[in-house]
Design a protein around this motif. Structure first.
Motif, mmCIF file in Angstrom:
data_model
loop_
_atom_site.group_PDB
_atom_site.id
_atom_site.type_symbol
_atom_site.label_atom_id
_atom_site.label_comp_id
_atom_site.label_asym_id
_atom_site.label_seq_id
_atom_site.Cartn_x
_atom_site.Cartn_y
_atom_site.Cartn_z
ATOM 1 N N UNK A 167 0.814 -1.217 0.000
ATOM 2 C CA UNK A 167 0.000 0.000 0.000
ATOM 3 C C UNK A 167 0.847 1.265 0.000
ATOM 4 N N UNK A 168 2.122 1.147 0.343
ATOM 5 C CA UNK A 168 3.032 2.291 0.374
ATOM 6 C C UNK A 168 4.461 1.770 0.421
ATOM 7 N N UNK A 169 5.401 2.651 0.215
ATOM 8 C CA UNK A 169 6.809 2.284 0.318
ATOM 9 C C UNK A 169 7.536 3.334 1.150
ATOM 10 N N UNK A 170 8.483 2.876 1.961
ATOM 11 C CA UNK A 170 9.270 3.767 2.806
ATOM 12 C C UNK A 170 10.706 3.872 2.319
ATOM 13 N N UNK A 171 11.246 5.091 2.325
ATOM 14 C CA UNK A 171 12.628 5.365 1.933
ATOM 15 C C UNK A 171 13.386 5.863 3.157
ATOM 16 N N UNK A 172 14.430 5.139 3.537
ATOM 17 C CA UNK A 172 15.347 5.591 4.583
ATOM 18 C C UNK A 172 16.581 6.160 3.889
ATOM 19 N N UNK A 173 16.903 7.411 4.161
ATOM 20 C CA UNK A 173 18.012 8.046 3.451
ATOM 21 C C UNK A 173 18.851 8.894 4.404
ATOM 22 N N UNK A 174 20.193 8.722 4.283
ATOM 23 C CA UNK A 174 21.117 9.480 5.115
ATOM 24 C C UNK A 174 22.258 10.133 4.332
ATOM 25 N N UNK A 175 22.782 9.451 3.284
ATOM 26 C CA UNK A 175 24.057 9.894 2.723
ATOM 27 C C UNK A 175 24.248 9.370 1.307
ATOM 28 N N UNK A 176 25.358 9.766 0.701
ATOM 29 C CA UNK A 176 25.816 9.172 -0.560
ATOM 30 C C UNK A 176 27.181 8.533 -0.325
ATOM 31 N N UNK A 177 27.628 7.727 -1.292
ATOM 32 C CA UNK A 177 28.965 7.139 -1.234
ATOM 33 C C UNK A 177 29.668 7.322 -2.569
ATOM 34 N N UNK A 178 30.962 7.627 -2.501
ATOM 35 C CA UNK A 178 31.814 7.652 -3.680
ATOM 36 C C UNK A 178 32.426 6.262 -3.845
#
Length: 442
Positions: A286-297
């Motif tokens: 019914x929905x989707x969750x996004x956990x986001x903190x950073x990027x990586x090189x």
């Protein structure tokens, strides 16, 4: 904060997230032993060998903590239930554990807080770890039984439920890198964990559907992958990292397949008959969750076997976790998730936040960097929404400073400072800023 609640749609939800082992105090309430207790008891795994036996003592102080959530004007509390508290041996229900989550749920509702549950945030019962844990296909059935037990008790009062927090961490970080419990470094174990986690996810969704529940989703952690340079080799390895970290689990759940670059490494190690499980894994959400903190090189590392890549230090400002601050990555993930996987399905930012030293001085804790971090990321949420992405909520990690897994109690993510000796709670300046923003012109 430069934003206020009226800058967002009326039904947009602001919340805060925690997890059971990190805050409850697993030494209380006759909870069973977990593989995190075993991992922490092994020298070298966790800073100062710290564990979650006491944590923030949320088990006894949850009323105070829920008052903080309500006092800030937050709509939702994304919490997790502990498998080892509900079923100390992983398979036998505990009335004491069920009673605790019953009280916790009612206390949320009494304060007008929407309960947003996660069934698993990494605290596998040790008795099931002894049987192979996520490497054992039977875990999907065990997880279904656990789901039926806890949601049979509190499911009628949940606003939303997701089965498993951050499948990449449960599989790759824990079975390939060995940084989290069970601390394995084994490609075969990793491949099997990836698949069995998704099978357990689908089994839990089907179990909750059979209980008549709705508003069920999946929560995926994402790190934006950037090539360390313009070479073809770096570009290819960044694409591989992107598929391992970001596409693998979404593709399994929404497309019924694993990405080609990932399959190049895990195909020989997947369990027999894995292709037949996607009817369960792709059970609609019914929905989707996004956990986001950073990027990586990401750079190539030809000295290592597959995936033959490494992370390199980037130039952007960093949090106390040494993670680059890259707000635009949240916008990019919200856009891409909707375009590539979910369409019109509601998206929630289920975790976003930062660690800082957060020293308590004369009874106050100023954390201007956290305020700036939240401002910058909410601006990217608004940017995505303006372009038609159906983002329905934003949950901060975390309510409280807590047990940060292998890093012990050093890294503080909370809106509320916790003195881990006295357990006293002190709202930080970020808490007060959010309270003011959410209370404005409601």
């Amino acid at each position: 904060m430069p934003f206020k609640r009226t800058d967002f749609p009326k039904d947009f939800l602001f919340g805060v997230a925690t997890s059971s082992y990190q805050i409850e105090g697993h030494g209380f309430g006759q909870a069973g032993r977990t593989h995190w207790d075993d991992f922490a008891a092994t020298p070298g795994n966790v800073v100062r060998a710290e564990n979650g036996a006491t944590a923030c003592d949320h088990y006894h102080r949850f009323e105070e903590d829920l008052d903080l959530i309500a006092g800030a004007g937050l709509d939702c509390y994304r919490f997790s239930t502990s498998w080892a508290r509900v079923m100390p041996d992983g398979r036998t229900p505990s009335q004491e554990g069920l009673d605790f989550y019953d009280r916790l749920t009612d206390a949320m509702l009494e304060r007008g807080i929407k309960p947003a549950a996660t069934l698993y945030h990494w605290e596998l019962p040790s008795d099931l770890a002894d049987l192979g844990g996520w490497r054992n296909r039977d875990i999907a059935k065990w997880f279904g039984d656990y789901t039926e037990t806890i949601m049979g008790r509190i499911g009628d009062r949940m606003y939303s439920v997701a089965p498993i927090n951050e499948p990449w961490c449960v599989s790759w970080l824990s079975h390939f890198h060995g940084h989290h419990a069970p601390g394995l470094r084994d490609i075969r174990a990793t491949a099997r964990a990836i698949h069995h986690i998704l099978l357990a996810h689908g089994t839990a969704i089907q179990t909750m559907r059979s209980l008549g529940m709705d508003n069920l989703g999946g929560v995926f952690n994402m790190e934006w992958s950037t090539p360390a340079d313009d070479s073809a080799e770096a570009i290819e390895k960044a694409a591989l990292y992107d598929e391992i970290y970001n596409h693998c689990f979404l593709s399994g759940v929404f497309k019924g397949r694993y990405p080609e670059r990932v399959m190049a490494g895990i195909a020989p190690h997947l369990p027999q008959g894995w292709q037949d499980d996607f009817d369960v894994i792709t059970t609609p959400l019914d929905w989707v969750g996004v956990n986001y903190y950073t990027r990586k090189l990401i750079a190539p590392d030809p000295t290592e076997p597959w995936p033959s890549l490494k992370e390199v230090t980037g130039p952007l400002p960093k949090t106390f976790m040494d993670w680059e601050i890259y707000p635009e990555g949240l916008y990019k993930f919200l856009k891409r998730t909707a375009q590539d996987y979910t369409g019109d399905l509601p998206i929630f930012v289920t975790e976003n936040g930062m660690a800082a030293p957060d020293v308590l001085t004369n009874g106050t804790c100023d954390d201007p960097d956290r305020i700036a971090f939240v401002e910058a990321h909410l601006a990217q949420v608004q940017r995505a929404m303006a372009e038609g992405v159906p983002v329905n909520g934003y949950y901060l990690w975390s309510l409280l400073d807590n047990y940060e897994w292998a890093l012990g109690y050093e890294k503080r993510f909370g809106l509320v400072h916790v003195d881990f000796e006295t357990l006293e709670r002190t709202p930080k300046s970020s808490y007060h800023a959010i309270k003011q923003a959410l209370g404005a012109l409601t």
